[in-house]
Design a protein around this motif. Structure first.
Motif, PDB file in Angstrom:
ATOM      1  N   GLU A  14       1.044  -1.189  -0.010  1.00  0.00           N
ATOM      2  CA  GLU A  14      -0.061  -0.173  -0.020  1.00  0.00           C
ATOM      3  C   GLU A  14       0.948   1.181  -0.076  1.00  0.00           C
ATOM      4  N   SER A  15       2.274   1.280   0.304  1.00  0.00           N
ATOM      5  CA  SER A  15       3.026   2.399   0.359  1.00  0.00           C
ATOM      6  C   SER A  15       3.066   2.979  -1.100  1.00  0.00           C
ATOM      7  N   ARG A  16       2.972   2.065  -2.242  1.00  0.00           N
ATOM      8  CA  ARG A  16       3.064   2.588  -3.693  1.00  0.00           C
ATOM      9  C   ARG A  16       2.084   3.843  -3.775  1.00  0.00           C
ATOM     10  N   LEU A  17       0.989   3.794  -2.708  1.00  0.00           N
ATOM     11  CA  LEU A  17      -0.010   4.994  -3.267  1.00  0.00           C
ATOM     12  C   LEU A  17       0.695   6.226  -2.698  1.00  0.00           C
ATOM     13  N   LEU A  18       2.005   6.456  -2.068  1.00  0.00           N
ATOM     14  CA  LEU A  18       2.732   7.559  -1.849  1.00  0.00           C
ATOM     15  C   LEU A  18       3.114   8.239  -3.247  1.00  0.00           C
ATOM     16  N   VAL A  19       3.004   7.355  -4.365  1.00  0.00           N
ATOM     17  CA  VAL A  19       3.213   7.976  -5.663  1.00  0.00           C
ATOM     18  C   VAL A  19       2.145   8.989  -6.091  1.00  0.00           C
ATOM     19  N   ILE A  20       1.006   8.925  -5.494  1.00  0.00           N
ATOM     20  CA  ILE A  20       0.028   9.930  -5.816  1.00  0.00           C
ATOM     21  C   ILE A  20       0.386  11.282  -5.564  1.00  0.00           C
ATOM     22  N   LEU A  21       1.413  11.459  -4.547  1.00  0.00           N
ATOM     23  CA  LEU A  21       1.958  12.819  -4.202  1.00  0.00           C
ATOM     24  C   LEU A  21       2.752  13.357  -5.575  1.00  0.00           C
ATOM     25  N   ALA A  22       3.468  12.520  -5.997  1.00  0.00           N
ATOM     26  CA  ALA A  22       4.226  12.760  -7.378  1.00  0.00           C
ATOM     27  C   ALA A  22       3.325  12.839  -8.456  1.00  0.00           C
ATOM     28  N   VAL A  23       2.545  12.282  -8.592  1.00  0.00           N
ATOM     29  CA  VAL A  23       1.423  12.479  -9.611  1.00  0.00           C
ATOM     30  C   VAL A  23       0.955  13.796  -9.745  1.00  0.00           C
ATOM     31  N   VAL A  24       0.397  14.117  -8.515  1.00  0.00           N
ATOM     32  CA  VAL A  24      -0.499  15.474  -8.304  1.00  0.00           C
ATOM     33  C   VAL A  24       0.391  16.631  -8.759  1.00  0.00           C
ATOM     34  N   ALA A  25       1.664  16.647  -7.957  1.00  0.00           N
ATOM     35  CA  ALA A  25       2.639  17.442  -8.131  1.00  0.00           C
ATOM     36  C   ALA A  25       2.981  17.739  -9.412  1.00  0.00           C
ATOM     37  N   SER A  26       3.222  16.655 -10.166  1.00  0.00           N
ATOM     38  CA  SER A  26       3.707  16.711 -11.567  1.00  0.00           C
ATOM     39  C   SER A  26       2.710  17.162 -12.591  1.00  0.00           C
ATOM     40  N   ILE A  27       1.242  16.822 -12.186  1.00  0.00           N
ATOM     41  CA  ILE A  27       0.313  17.480 -13.153  1.00  0.00           C
ATOM     42  C   ILE A  27       0.082  18.979 -12.716  1.00  0.00           C
ATOM     43  N   VAL A  28       0.208  19.337 -11.343  1.00  0.00           N
ATOM     44  CA  VAL A  28       0.003  20.779 -10.848  1.00  0.00           C
ATOM     45  C   VAL A  28       1.208  21.664 -11.849  1.00  0.00           C
ATOM     46  N   ALA A  29       2.527  21.042 -11.525  1.00  0.00           N
ATOM     47  CA  ALA A  29       3.545  21.635 -12.292  1.00  0.00           C
ATOM     48  C   ALA A  29       3.340  21.905 -13.845  1.00  0.00           C
ATOM     49  N   SER A  30       2.826  20.884 -14.301  1.00  0.00           N
ATOM     50  CA  SER A  30       2.614  20.874 -15.890  1.00  0.00           C
ATOM     51  C   SER A  30       1.380  21.880 -16.116  1.00  0.00           C
ATOM     52  N   LEU A  31       0.632  22.199 -15.405  1.00  0.00           N
ATOM     53  CA  LEU A  31      -0.420  23.281 -15.630  1.00  0.00           C
ATOM     54  C   LEU A  31       0.398  24.446 -15.387  1.00  0.00           C
ATOM     55  N   VAL A  32       1.097  24.579 -14.421  1.00  0.00           N
ATOM     56  CA  VAL A  32       2.057  25.892 -14.102  1.00  0.00           C
ATOM     57  C   VAL A  32       2.784  26.371 -15.680  1.00  0.00           C
ATOM     58  N   LEU A  33       3.639  25.238 -15.897  1.00  0.00           N
ATOM     59  CA  LEU A  33       4.214  25.573 -16.984  1.00  0.00           C
ATOM     60  C   LEU A  33       3.657  25.898 -18.282  1.00  0.00           C
ATOM     61  N   ALA A  34       2.543  25.254 -18.463  1.00  0.00           N
ATOM     62  CA  ALA A  34       1.591  25.537 -19.697  1.00  0.00           C
ATOM     63  C   ALA A  34       1.198  27.090 -19.459  1.00  0.00           C
ATOM     64  N   LEU A  35       0.699  27.277 -18.457  1.00  0.00           N
ATOM     65  CA  LEU A  35       0.207  28.654 -18.253  1.00  0.00           C
ATOM     66  C   LEU A  35       1.509  29.926 -18.229  1.00  0.00           C
ATOM     67  N   MET A  36       2.615  29.680 -17.894  1.00  0.00           N
ATOM     68  CA  MET A  36       3.825  30.162 -18.147  1.00  0.00           C
ATOM     69  C   MET A  36       3.909  30.602 -19.633  1.00  0.00           C
ATOM     70  N   GLY A  37       4.168  29.342 -20.296  1.00  0.00           N
ATOM     71  CA  GLY A  37       4.140  29.589 -21.759  1.00  0.00           C
ATOM     72  C   GLY A  37       3.196  30.201 -22.372  1.00  0.00           C
ATOM     73  N   THR A  38       1.783  30.146 -21.976  1.00  0.00           N
ATOM     74  CA  THR A  38       0.861  30.904 -22.670  1.00  0.00           C
ATOM     75  C   THR A  38       0.934  32.393 -22.422  1.00  0.00           C
ATOM     76  N   TYR A  39       1.502  32.494 -21.048  1.00  0.00           N
ATOM     77  CA  TYR A  39       1.756  33.868 -20.640  1.00  0.00           C
ATOM     78  C   TYR A  39       2.697  34.536 -21.642  1.00  0.00           C
ATOM     79  N   ASP A  40       3.950  33.894 -22.085  1.00  0.00           N
ATOM     80  CA  ASP A  40       4.936  34.539 -22.909  1.00  0.00           C
ATOM     81  C   ASP A  40       4.393  34.643 -24.166  1.00  0.00           C
ATOM     82  N   ILE A  41       3.437  33.924 -24.862  1.00  0.00           N
ATOM     83  CA  ILE A  41       2.727  34.118 -26.056  1.00  0.00           C
ATOM     84  C   ILE A  41       1.869  35.431 -25.827  1.00  0.00           C
ATOM     85  N   ILE A  42       1.193  35.531 -24.928  1.00  0.00           N
ATOM     86  CA  ILE A  42       0.560  36.849 -24.678  1.00  0.00           C
ATOM     87  C   ILE A  42       1.257  38.029 -24.764  1.00  0.00           C
TER      88      ILE A  42
END
Length: 178
Positions: A14-42
């Motif tokens: 069940e400790s494999r569920l700790l990976v959820i933290l990495a999944v959520v952090a990766s998805i949030v960081a992905s969103l932040v970088l996509a927004l940063m790229g979009t801001y550069d284009i704007i």
């Protein structure tokens, strides 16, 4: 003793569920970088509208625009790396994403069945990030001599070789799938 071993093994599994933290952090960081790229284009579009009224600012705008656009591409590519990583480790450690497997519109790049598959997919995108980063620095570099141009040529040759070998490995994967 057997009961204690079962409990310990259950906790380990069940400790494999700790990976959820990495999944959520990766998805949030992905969103932040996509927004940063979009801001550069704007910013580029906004500055372009300003340049239309002032032709003397075009030279400075042109150089800055290329830098911002390349930075946006870089942000989008790294965002993609984080997205592939997050989805990939979720599928490897937590559960298959049934929706992605059954959706005819889904891209196969986001479906991961092994750690090697995840590693290969990430490596390809990371090489593209490195290529874009090289391009960004190559555009802004001040070339002062023949040696600088030789270094640029060697860098371009190495990038071309990397793209060639990536496409060779991609073609090999397509042949395996058919």
């Amino acid at each position: 003793m057997h009961k204690l071993e079962q409990i310990f093994e259950r906790i380990l599994w069940e400790s494999r569920l700790l990976v959820i933290l990495a999944v959520v952090a990766s998805i949030v960081a992905s969103l932040v970088l996509a927004l940063m790229g979009t801001y550069d284009i704007i910013l580029v579009v906004s500055e372009f509208l300003h340049v239309l009224s002032d032709s003397s600012a075009y030279e400075v705008f042109h150089k800055d625009a290329i830098t911002h656009i390349i930075s946006a591409i870089d942000s989008y590519l790294i965002s993609t790396v984080l997205l592939i990583f997050g989805i990939g480790i979720y599928e490897l450690f937590i559960s298959k994403i049934d929706y992605a497997e059954n959706d005819v519109r889904s891209s196969r790049i986001l479906i991961v069945h092994s750690l090697d598959q995840l590693k290969d997919k990430l490596a390809k995108v990371i090489v593209m990030v490195l290529i874009v980063t090289f391009f960004k620095h190559g555009v802004s570099f001040k070339y002062q001599g023949v040696l600088d141009l030789l270094y640029l040529s060697i860098g371009i040759f190495l990038i071309a070789a990397a793209i060639y070998f990536l496409s060779k490995s991609h073609n090999g994967e397509e042949k395996k799938e058919h």
